[in-house]
Design a protein around this motif. Structure first.
Motif, PDB file in Angstrom:
ATOM      1  N   GLY A 236       0.801  -1.225   0.000  1.00 54.91           N
ATOM      2  CA  GLY A 236       0.000   0.000   0.000  1.00 54.91           C
ATOM      3  C   GLY A 236       0.830   1.271   0.000  1.00 54.91           C
ATOM      4  O   GLY A 236       1.841   1.373   0.701  1.00 54.91           O
ATOM      5  N   VAL A 237       0.391   2.238  -0.807  1.00 51.21           N
ATOM      6  CA  VAL A 237       0.970   3.595  -0.821  1.00 51.21           C
ATOM      7  C   VAL A 237      -0.204   4.538  -0.600  1.00 51.21           C
ATOM      8  O   VAL A 237      -0.986   4.792  -1.522  1.00 51.21           O
ATOM      9  N   PHE A 238      -0.325   5.081   0.619  1.00 49.87           N
ATOM     10  CA  PHE A 238      -1.570   5.738   1.012  1.00 49.87           C
ATOM     11  C   PHE A 238      -1.420   7.256   1.136  1.00 49.87           C
ATOM     12  O   PHE A 238      -0.346   7.774   1.434  1.00 49.87           O
ATOM     13  N   PHE A 315      -6.981  -0.095   3.551  1.00 50.19           N
ATOM     14  CA  PHE A 315      -5.751  -0.266   4.339  1.00 50.19           C
ATOM     15  C   PHE A 315      -5.637  -1.699   4.856  1.00 50.19           C
ATOM     16  O   PHE A 315      -4.562  -2.305   4.834  1.00 50.19           O
ATOM     17  N   VAL A 318      -4.136  -4.692   2.526  1.00 51.53           N
ATOM     18  CA  VAL A 318      -2.754  -4.839   2.085  1.00 51.53           C
ATOM     19  C   VAL A 318      -1.956  -5.673   3.077  1.00 51.53           C
ATOM     20  O   VAL A 318      -2.363  -5.883   4.220  1.00 51.53           O
ATOM     21  N   VAL A 321       3.039  -1.704   3.911  1.00 58.29           N
ATOM     22  CA  VAL A 321       2.981  -0.316   3.446  1.00 58.29           C
ATOM     23  C   VAL A 321       4.379   0.090   3.000  1.00 58.29           C
ATOM     24  O   VAL A 321       5.390  -0.334   3.579  1.00 58.29           O
ATOM     25  N   LEU A 323       7.011   3.171   2.316  1.00 56.68           N
ATOM     26  CA  LEU A 323       7.293   4.535   2.756  1.00 56.68           C
ATOM     27  C   LEU A 323       8.681   4.968   2.281  1.00 56.68           C
ATOM     28  O   LEU A 323       9.650   4.965   3.055  1.00 56.68           O
ATOM     29  N   ILE A 337       1.073   6.930   9.115  1.00 60.30           N
ATOM     30  CA  ILE A 337       0.969   5.641   8.432  1.00 60.30           C
ATOM     31  C   ILE A 337       1.752   4.565   9.172  1.00 60.30           C
ATOM     32  O   ILE A 337       1.342   3.398   9.218  1.00 60.30           O
ATOM     33  N   ALA A 341       0.036   1.256  10.459  1.00 58.79           N
ATOM     34  CA  ALA A 341       0.555  -0.059  10.059  1.00 58.79           C
ATOM     35  C   ALA A 341       0.837  -0.935  11.270  1.00 58.79           C
ATOM     36  O   ALA A 341       0.544  -2.138  11.259  1.00 58.79           O
ATOM     37  N   LYS A 346       0.725  -4.624  10.002  1.00 62.80           N
ATOM     38  CA  LYS A 346       1.233  -4.665   8.636  1.00 62.80           C
ATOM     39  C   LYS A 346       2.758  -4.556   8.646  1.00 62.80           C
ATOM     40  O   LYS A 346       3.349  -3.896   9.503  1.00 62.80           O
ATOM     41  N   ILE A 348       6.213  -3.007   7.289  1.00 59.54           N
ATOM     42  CA  ILE A 348       6.557  -1.642   6.891  1.00 59.54           C
ATOM     43  C   ILE A 348       7.874  -1.672   6.132  1.00 59.54           C
ATOM     44  O   ILE A 348       8.884  -2.160   6.655  1.00 59.54           O
ATOM     45  N   HIS A 350      10.481   0.865   4.522  1.00 64.03           N
ATOM     46  CA  HIS A 350      10.690   2.299   4.697  1.00 64.03           C
ATOM     47  C   HIS A 350      12.114   2.716   4.332  1.00 64.03           C
ATOM     48  O   HIS A 350      13.028   1.882   4.248  1.00 64.03           O
TER      49      HIS A 350
END
Length: 418
Positions: A236-238, A315, A318, A321, A323, A337, A341, A346, A348, A350
């Motif tokens: 996900g890219v929110f 959200f 997924v 996420v 980042l 986010i 997450a 979720k 992450i 990053h």
């Protein structure tokens, strides 16, 4: 509409004013923070001081900041703290609109003081400003100075190292004044240790970290979707694209992922929020018509503007996420986010050296720098076993939950924060 949690009538006589100028309608994360404050401080009856266009979706507000007060406060601060030209321009503007003598101090401070007076707040009551800036810090100090020992207790949470003041010189002068004030009616917090350390070292303010509040995802026992639980590994890219969130890098990361995945290690779907213009001509134009070759990578596009319940469902759909944030910004300030997450269990992925290290240190996160490194982390994350993922994300969730409930302002009553 908010309902007061059950608490003894004697304790409910204490009042909590939550000040959130950006609270206007049921959109974004502000209302979630208010729900959390109400839940975590059940011994206080809750009241709101909101923005001018607040539509009462959480119930009537005790007060509202006018947009004009915001503009006049900016002029007043420049007249007081600006350089010679800024002072002259601000004074001339205030004189032209007839406010020079009427508003030599902060109109926002006036609104805060009037609301506290209307509610009859006293030293046993609490004012929380979860998205604080310099205007609110100065408003709180002005009220404390006026009321002395009868002032309510103030708790301010700062999220950004610029304190809402874009001018470096004015910010420094304002913070120099604020840092010299000593009072037992004020407690300052940030989300991250990185930001708190920076503020303590550079400005000498007594500020403490780890004041987290949920954003779009509540801290619940519900776990949604495991790795590969619905086939493809969904990344996900929110939120709306922004340069400080590395949105311009996404097309390159997607392309690098497709190239590295040509051995078909996993089927990968990028779930991306943006406007029609973002995908046609903006930051995400490289994703339109994307051809993965045999890399088994798909892009699923969604509007950046959707009701909170739809966002939450997306959200929860997924597995991870993404980042690719700019650490010149997010090396100090936190990310909602990340908290969402962790709350939703979720993974992450990053940028290396991002802030919130304590939430990213439980095996629930992967760091990267280049597009190729991000691609590698996405592909290898898609192959993590269900048991390993669950253990890591549950550990991060438990740490987040424990840190929130045991925070001084919540654990054993707000009195411990002062």
């Amino acid at each position: 509409m908010l309902e007061q949690p059950e608490a003894p009538a004697l304790l409910q006589s204490r009042r909590m004013l939550v000040v959130e100028r950006k609270l206007v309608r049921n959109h974004g994360h502000f209302q979630t923070q208010i729900w959390a404050l109400q839940r975590l401080l059940p011994n206080y009856s809750l009241h709101l001081l909101a923005g001018e266009t607040y539509d009462d979706f959480l119930g009537p507000a005790a007060g509202k900041f006018s947009d004009n007060a915001v503009r006049l406060t900016k002029l007043a601060t420049r007249a007081k703290y600006g350089n010679t030209l800024q002072k002259l321009a601000a004074c001339l503007t205030m004189a032209a609109n007839g406010t020079f003598f009427k508003h030599r101090a902060s109109p926002l401070a006036d609104t805060l003081g009037e609301t506290c007076e209307r509610l009859g707040l006293n030293r046993d009551d609490l004012v929380i400003i979860p998205t604080a800036d310099l205007n609110m810090l100065e408003a709180a100090l002005a009220l404390i100075d006026n009321k002395k020992d009868t002032a309510p207790k103030f708790c301010l949470r700062f999220l950004s190292p610029d304190f809402g003041e874009p001018d470096d010189g004015i910010r420094k002068r304002r913070l120099d004044v604020a840092s010299r004030v000593r009072t037992d009616r004020l407690a300052l917090y940030s989300e991250t240790e990185e930001l708190a350390g920076y503020v303590r070292e550079r400005f000498g303010l007594a500020i403490q970290p780890y004041f987290y509040l949920p954003c779009s995802v509540e801290l619940t026992a519900i776990r949604s979707r495991g790795i590969g639980g619905r086939g493809a590994f969904r990344v996900g890219v929110f939120g709306a694209p922004r340069s400080d969130k590395g949105s311009h890098r996404l097309a390159g990361i997607v392309e690098a992922t497709a190239k590295a995945n040509r051995g078909n290690f996993a089927e990968i779907e990028f779930v991306v929020q943006g406007s029609e213009n973002d995908f046609e001509r903006g930051a995400y134009k490289g994703l339109t018509g994307f051809d993965p070759g045999d890399g088994k990578v798909q892009v699923e596009m969604h509007s950046a503007r959707m009701p909170p319940d739809e966002f939450l469902a997306l959200f929860q759909s997924v597995d991870a996420v993404l980042l690719p944030y700019d650490v010149s910004v997010y090396g100090l300030q936190g990310s909602g986010i990340v908290q969402d997450a962790v709350a939703a269990r979720k993974l992450i992925i990053h940028t290396d050296k991002m802030s919130m290290a304590e939430l990213l240190a439980h095996g629930n996160a992967r760091s990267a720098t280049t597009d190729e490194e991000f691609a590698h982390q996405i592909i290898t994350s898609a192959q993590i076993g269900e048991a390993e993922l669950e253990a890591a994300t549950e550990q991060a969730f438990a740490h987040f939950q424990r840190g929130q409930t045991e925070h001084p302002i919540f654990h054993g009553g707000a009195e411990r924060a002062w």
